[in-house]
Design a protein around this motif. Structure first.
Motif, short mmCIF file in Angstrom:
data_model
loop_
_atom_site.label_atom_id
_atom_site.label_comp_id
_atom_site.label_asym_id
_atom_site.label_seq_id
_atom_site.Cartn_x
_atom_site.Cartn_y
_atom_site.Cartn_z
N PHE A 1 2.25 14.52 -8.07
CA PHE A 1 3.38 14.74 -8.98
C PHE A 1 2.99 15.63 -10.16
O PHE A 1 3.82 15.95 -10.99
N GLY A 2 1.71 15.97 -10.25
CA GLY A 2 1.23 16.73 -11.40
C GLY A 2 0.65 15.82 -12.47
O GLY A 2 -0.41 16.10 -13.00
N PHE A 3 1.30 14.73 -12.74
CA PHE A 3 0.82 13.76 -13.74
C PHE A 3 0.10 12.58 -13.11
O PHE A 3 -0.59 11.83 -13.79
N VAL A 4 0.26 12.40 -11.79
CA VAL A 4 -0.43 11.37 -11.03
C VAL A 4 -0.39 11.76 -9.55
O VAL A 4 0.53 12.46 -9.11
N ARG A 5 -1.40 11.29 -8.83
CA ARG A 5 -1.44 11.48 -7.37
C ARG A 5 -1.35 10.11 -6.71
O ARG A 5 -2.15 9.22 -7.03
N PHE A 6 -0.40 9.96 -5.80
CA PHE A 6 -0.35 8.76 -4.97
C PHE A 6 -1.08 9.11 -3.68
O PHE A 6 -0.78 10.13 -3.06
N GLU A 7 -2.03 8.24 -3.30
CA GLU A 7 -2.92 8.56 -2.19
C GLU A 7 -3.05 7.37 -1.25
O GLU A 7 -2.88 6.22 -1.67
N PRO A 8 -3.40 7.66 0.02
CA PRO A 8 -3.69 6.55 0.93
C PRO A 8 -4.75 5.64 0.30
O PRO A 8 -5.70 6.12 -0.31
N GLY A 9 -4.53 4.35 0.37
CA GLY A 9 -5.43 3.38 -0.25
C GLY A 9 -4.91 2.86 -1.58
O GLY A 9 -5.36 1.82 -2.05
N ASP A 10 -3.98 3.60 -2.21
CA ASP A 10 -3.39 3.11 -3.46
C ASP A 10 -2.61 1.83 -3.19
O ASP A 10 -2.01 1.66 -2.12
N VAL A 11 -2.61 0.95 -4.18
CA VAL A 11 -1.91 -0.33 -4.08
C VAL A 11 -0.86 -0.38 -5.19
O VAL A 11 -1.13 0.00 -6.33
N PHE A 12 0.32 -0.85 -4.84
CA PHE A 12 1.43 -0.97 -5.77
C PHE A 12 1.78 -2.45 -5.92
O PHE A 12 2.02 -3.13 -4.92
N ILE A 13 1.80 -2.93 -7.15
CA ILE A 13 2.30 -4.27 -7.45
C ILE A 13 3.70 -4.03 -8.00
O ILE A 13 3.86 -3.49 -9.10
N GLU A 14 4.72 -4.40 -7.23
CA GLU A 14 6.09 -4.00 -7.49
C GLU A 14 6.94 -5.19 -7.95
O GLU A 14 6.95 -6.24 -7.29
N ARG B 1 0.85 -1.19 0.00
CA ARG B 1 0.00 0.00 0.00
C ARG B 1 0.89 1.24 0.00
O ARG B 1 2.04 1.18 0.42
N TRP B 2 0.35 2.35 -0.50
CA TRP B 2 1.06 3.63 -0.46
C TRP B 2 1.55 3.83 0.96
O TRP B 2 0.77 3.76 1.92
N ALA B 3 2.83 4.06 1.12
CA ALA B 3 3.49 4.03 2.43
C ALA B 3 3.32 5.30 3.26
O ALA B 3 3.72 5.32 4.41
N ARG B 4 2.75 6.33 2.69
CA ARG B 4 2.62 7.58 3.44
C ARG B 4 1.15 7.86 3.78
O ARG B 4 0.26 7.49 3.01
N PRO B 5 0.90 8.55 4.88
CA PRO B 5 -0.49 8.86 5.25
C PRO B 5 -1.07 10.04 4.47
O PRO B 5 -2.24 10.39 4.66
N THR B 6 -0.27 10.66 3.62
CA THR B 6 -0.70 11.85 2.89
C THR B 6 -0.63 11.62 1.38
O THR B 6 0.00 10.68 0.91
#
Length: 170
Positions: free
Chosen positions: A58-71, A49-54
């Protein structure tokens, strides 16, 4: 940096919890928990999950709480590819880090960030090379010209993969 055995002997156990550590300029930049999805001995895939609480905009995308990353982390490639999904499981795109080959051990994954990044939007229409100015200012080309050359090749490879629609098939 910890000593890590590479190869199939160090394959991570599917379903296990590990830590992902991103190191930059010799310091830990971020460390976060992830769950192992697969590991074939060359490429380890984790879900985090997105590792930050905030929000990070980036202007071209927003990473937000609840986002999931398949790395995806490779033991033999100079990049990592992260599929980014929102909380509703809609793909936002792919964020790619140029890194030294991953060090993978039973307790987790460690990569050294080499400043260069690439973004591809979910529709594939937008491919952005990022942070080339940071890379130039980092001094890596003078300190470690071989690593700098590998990093530039990795960014070129990522761009080629993105423009060919191949990031989504990793």
């Amino acid at each position: 940096m910890r000593t890590v055995t590479t190869g199939s002997a160090a394959a991570l156990v599917v379903g296990s919890d590990v830590s992902v550590t991103l190191v930059k300029a010799g310091r830990t930049k971020v460390r976060y928990p992830a769950t192992v999805v697969s590991d074939d001995g060359t490429c380890a895939v984790v879900r985090a999950r997105w590792a930050r609480p905030t929000v990070r905009d980036f202007g071209f995308v927003r990473f937000e709480p609840g986002d999931v990353f398949i790395e995806h982390y490779w033991r033999d490639r100079w990049y990592a590819v992260k599929e980014v999904r929102d909380a509703d499981d809609t793909v936002k795109g792919w964020y790619c880090d140029v890194v030294r080959p991953a060090l993978i051990g039973a307790d987790g994954i460690e990569v050294e960030d080499l400043d260069l990044d690439l973004w591809q939007s979910a529709d594939g229409a937008r491919v952005l090379r990022l942070d080339e100015d940071e890379f130039a200012q980092s001094g890596i080309e003078a300190r470690d010209p071989d690593a700098a050359a590998q990093a530039r090749r990795a960014l070129d490879t990522l761009e080629e993969l993105a423009r060919g629609g191949n990031l989504r098939t990793l």
